[in-house]
Design a protein around this motif. Structure first.
Motif, PDB file in Angstrom:
ATOM      1  N   LEU A 198     102.551 105.767 110.278  1.00  0.00           N
ATOM      2  CA  LEU A 198     103.441 106.335 111.285  1.00  0.00           C
ATOM      3  C   LEU A 198     104.885 106.053 110.902  1.00  0.00           C
ATOM      4  O   LEU A 198     105.215 104.946 110.464  1.00  0.00           O
ATOM      5  CB  LEU A 198     103.139 105.741 112.663  1.00  0.00           C
ATOM      6  N   PHE A 199     105.732 107.051 111.110  1.00  0.00           N
ATOM      7  CA  PHE A 199     107.151 106.930 110.791  1.00  0.00           C
ATOM      8  C   PHE A 199     108.002 107.232 112.023  1.00  0.00           C
ATOM      9  O   PHE A 199     107.635 108.058 112.860  1.00  0.00           O
ATOM     10  CB  PHE A 199     107.558 107.928 109.701  1.00  0.00           C
ATOM     11  N   ASP A 200     109.149 106.568 112.067  1.00  0.00           N
ATOM     12  CA  ASP A 200     110.225 106.979 112.955  1.00  0.00           C
ATOM     13  C   ASP A 200     111.231 107.704 112.063  1.00  0.00           C
ATOM     14  O   ASP A 200     111.775 107.102 111.126  1.00  0.00           O
ATOM     15  CB  ASP A 200     110.879 105.767 113.626  1.00  0.00           C
ATOM     16  N   VAL A 201     111.444 108.982 112.326  1.00  0.00           N
ATOM     17  CA  VAL A 201     112.365 109.782 111.523  1.00  0.00           C
ATOM     18  C   VAL A 201     113.522 110.217 112.416  1.00  0.00           C
ATOM     19  O   VAL A 201     113.343 111.076 113.291  1.00  0.00           O
ATOM     20  CB  VAL A 201     111.667 111.017 110.923  1.00  0.00           C
ATOM     21  N   ALA A 207     120.679 107.749 109.544  1.00  0.00           N
ATOM     22  CA  ALA A 207     119.756 106.635 109.284  1.00  0.00           C
ATOM     23  C   ALA A 207     118.493 107.203 108.661  1.00  0.00           C
ATOM     24  O   ALA A 207     118.067 108.316 108.990  1.00  0.00           O
ATOM     25  CB  ALA A 207     119.427 105.896 110.571  1.00  0.00           C
ATOM     26  N   GLY A 208     117.895 106.457 107.759  1.00  0.00           N
ATOM     27  CA  GLY A 208     116.698 106.929 107.088  1.00  0.00           C
ATOM     28  C   GLY A 208     115.448 106.672 107.905  1.00  0.00           C
ATOM     29  O   GLY A 208     115.478 106.012 108.952  1.00  0.00           O
ATOM     30  N   PRO A 209     114.303 107.166 107.443  1.00  0.00           N
ATOM     31  CA  PRO A 209     113.041 106.925 108.132  1.00  0.00           C
ATOM     32  C   PRO A 209     112.603 105.475 107.986  1.00  0.00           C
ATOM     33  O   PRO A 209     113.060 104.768 107.082  1.00  0.00           O
ATOM     34  CB  PRO A 209     112.068 107.857 107.410  1.00  0.00           C
ATOM     35  N   ARG A 210     111.741 105.040 108.873  1.00  0.00           N
ATOM     36  CA  ARG A 210     111.166 103.700 108.770  1.00  0.00           C
ATOM     37  C   ARG A 210     109.711 103.757 109.208  1.00  0.00           C
ATOM     38  O   ARG A 210     109.326 104.576 110.051  1.00  0.00           O
ATOM     39  CB  ARG A 210     111.933 102.675 109.600  1.00  0.00           C
ATOM     40  N   VAL A 211     108.905 102.894 108.627  1.00  0.00           N
ATOM     41  CA  VAL A 211     107.493 102.814 108.987  1.00  0.00           C
ATOM     42  C   VAL A 211     107.362 102.059 110.313  1.00  0.00           C
ATOM     43  O   VAL A 211     107.918 100.975 110.478  1.00  0.00           O
ATOM     44  CB  VAL A 211     106.687 102.100 107.892  1.00  0.00           C
ATOM     45  N   THR A 212     106.623 102.642 111.261  1.00  0.00           N
ATOM     46  CA  THR A 212     106.401 101.990 112.549  1.00  0.00           C
ATOM     47  C   THR A 212     104.955 101.557 112.750  1.00  0.00           C
ATOM     48  O   THR A 212     104.659 100.811 113.682  1.00  0.00           O
ATOM     49  CB  THR A 212     106.790 102.923 113.709  1.00  0.00           C
ATOM     50  N   GLY A 213     104.057 101.993 111.882  1.00  0.00           N
ATOM     51  CA  GLY A 213     102.671 101.584 112.064  1.00  0.00           C
ATOM     52  C   GLY A 213     101.762 102.059 110.947  1.00  0.00           C
ATOM     53  O   GLY A 213     102.045 103.051 110.272  1.00  0.00           O
ATOM     54  N   VAL A 214     100.678 101.332 110.762  1.00  0.00           N
ATOM     55  CA  VAL A 214      99.597 101.727 109.850  1.00  0.00           C
ATOM     56  C   VAL A 214      98.307 101.708 110.667  1.00  0.00           C
ATOM     57  O   VAL A 214      97.995 100.701 111.316  1.00  0.00           O
ATOM     58  CB  VAL A 214      99.482 100.769 108.653  1.00  0.00           C
ATOM     59  N   VAL A 215      97.578 102.806 110.643  1.00  0.00           N
ATOM     60  CA  VAL A 215      96.392 102.943 111.488  1.00  0.00           C
ATOM     61  C   VAL A 215      95.149 103.196 110.640  1.00  0.00           C
ATOM     62  O   VAL A 215      95.226 103.330 109.427  1.00  0.00           O
ATOM     63  CB  VAL A 215      96.593 104.082 112.515  1.00  0.00           C
ATOM     64  N   ASP A 216      94.012 103.258 111.317  1.00  0.00           N
ATOM     65  CA  ASP A 216      92.699 103.544 110.715  1.00  0.00           C
ATOM     66  C   ASP A 216      92.302 102.477 109.697  1.00  0.00           C
ATOM     67  O   ASP A 216      92.323 102.692 108.482  1.00  0.00           O
ATOM     68  CB  ASP A 216      92.681 104.927 110.069  1.00  0.00           C
ATOM     69  N   TRP A 217      91.874 101.325 110.211  1.00  0.00           N
ATOM     70  CA  TRP A 217      91.486 100.185 109.380  1.00  0.00           C
ATOM     71  C   TRP A 217      89.969 100.066 109.234  1.00  0.00           C
ATOM     72  O   TRP A 217      89.460  99.005 108.872  1.00  0.00           O
ATOM     73  CB  TRP A 217      92.056  98.908 109.972  1.00  0.00           C
ATOM     74  N   ALA A 218      89.243 101.158 109.477  1.00  0.00           N
ATOM     75  CA  ALA A 218      87.781 101.087 109.479  1.00  0.00           C
ATOM     76  C   ALA A 218      87.173 100.875 108.106  1.00  0.00           C
ATOM     77  O   ALA A 218      86.027 100.441 107.995  1.00  0.00           O
ATOM     78  CB  ALA A 218      87.200 102.359 110.104  1.00  0.00           C
ATOM     79  N   ALA A 219      87.922 101.202 107.057  1.00  0.00           N
ATOM     80  CA  ALA A 219      87.379 101.045 105.698  1.00  0.00           C
ATOM     81  C   ALA A 219      87.888  99.790 105.006  1.00  0.00           C
ATOM     82  O   ALA A 219      87.690  99.627 103.795  1.00  0.00           O
ATOM     83  CB  ALA A 219      87.728 102.272 104.859  1.00  0.00           C
TER      84      ALA A 219
END
Length: 317
Positions: A198-201, A207-219
């Protein structure tokens, strides 16, 4: 409770289960389908709070999916591990991996800000952010290791796209017949790609984009960092063109990541992932269509996969 569409409706037993994990005085006031995934149904639940405010949760449901229990155990374990790690992941609220309470195996988690960004615009700025985030994931040191990685293809199950470079694909398949390279195991996301970040753009370029989250950890798995690098590289190659698949591997090293030292080992892992996509192109295309990339036809993606596999064989052989 209002639904944005019929598909957003939460099944009765699952609705009761979710309600039992809310705070006193809270209730579900809205649901919305989240598109773009392949294996699970995803819904955003809007929760009405006692003071009149709202908050969001995400419900992940596996319907008739083999290994759903294992996947949900692994995802719950990862979401329990990651708080405090510096990796922005959802918080675990509840999990029902065996469908003891819900109609189907389910997981309830917090909702993260931001959105997935699959467009070509701004990719040059996002690739280094993806690489730095992956390096941070590989720095996680779990007390208990997740299970060892599982290969997603074999030399005998590869599906060569129509019109593909037969010589390059034959050579790539031969790479998979080699012994598995030795590696130093690390904590892997195992499905790290732009659709799971997930990004905040900001609306302007101030201002540049930034990562706000990483999802789907099932693997979540234990294995060589090259597998995660390879998977994100393949996704970028198919979404944006083969050159971006090669660029991500460079960005990972620039961010401090340490892939396999030998080019032959790096080739093995990247070919393994690239060839695995040959068996799942239609599923991937469907997910990207749902996410708005409707210009990516099955044929387009197959042509990019062929070009990427050929580029790997040229660059690393």
């Amino acid at each position: 409770m209002t639904n944005h569409d019929e598909a957003a409706a939460v099944r009765p037993l699952t609705l009761d289960w979710v309600s039992r994990h809310l705070e006193v005085g809270e209730r579900i006031i809205g649901t919305e389908v989240l598109y773009g995934g392949i294996t699970a149904e995803m819904r955003r639940l809007t929760i009405g709070e006692r003071d009149g405010g709202t908050r969001d949760l995400v419900l992940r449901t596996f319907v008739d999916v083999e290994h759903a229990e294992d996947w949900l155990h692994r995802e719950a374990g990862a979401l329990t591990l990651l708080p405090g790690s510096g990796v922005p992941a959802p918080g675990l609220v509840a999990v029902d991996p065996t469908a003891a309470h819900c109609e189907h195996p389910s997981l309830l988690m917090t909702h993260l800000p931001g959105r997935t960004v699959l467009d070509d615009d701004g990719l040059e700025a996002r690739v280094p952010l993806l690489a730095r985030q992956l390096v941070a994931i590989h720095a996680v040191r779990p007390v208990e290791r997740p299970r060892e990685y599982v290969a997603w293809t074999t030399a005998d199950t590869v599906v060569i796209p129509q019109g593909a470079d037969a010589t390059a694909w034959a050579a790539a398949i031969d790479v998979l017949r080699r012994p598995v390279p030795l590696y130093e195991g690390r904590f892997l996301h195992r499905d790290f790609h732009p659709g799971n970040v997930l990004f905040d753009v900001p609306p302007t370029e101030s201002a540049g984009p930034r990562v706000t989250g990483v999802v789907d950890w099932a693997a979540t798995s234990w294995g060589p960092v090259d597998l995660d690098v390879a998977h994100c590289s393949t996704n970028l190659a198919l979404l944006h063109g083969p050159a971006w698949g090669l660029r991500f591997a460079e960005a990972y090293e620039e961010a401090g990541g340490v892939p396999a030292a030998a080019a032959s080992d790096r080739l093995y892992w990247r070919v393994q992932d690239g060839l695995a996509f040959s068996e799942a192109v239609r599923l991937v295309v469907r997910a990207w269509w749902e996410a708005g990339r409707t210009e990516l036809t099955t044929r387009t993606v197959e042509e990019r996969l062929d070009a990427y596999v050929t580029a790997l064989m040229d660059a690393l052989s």
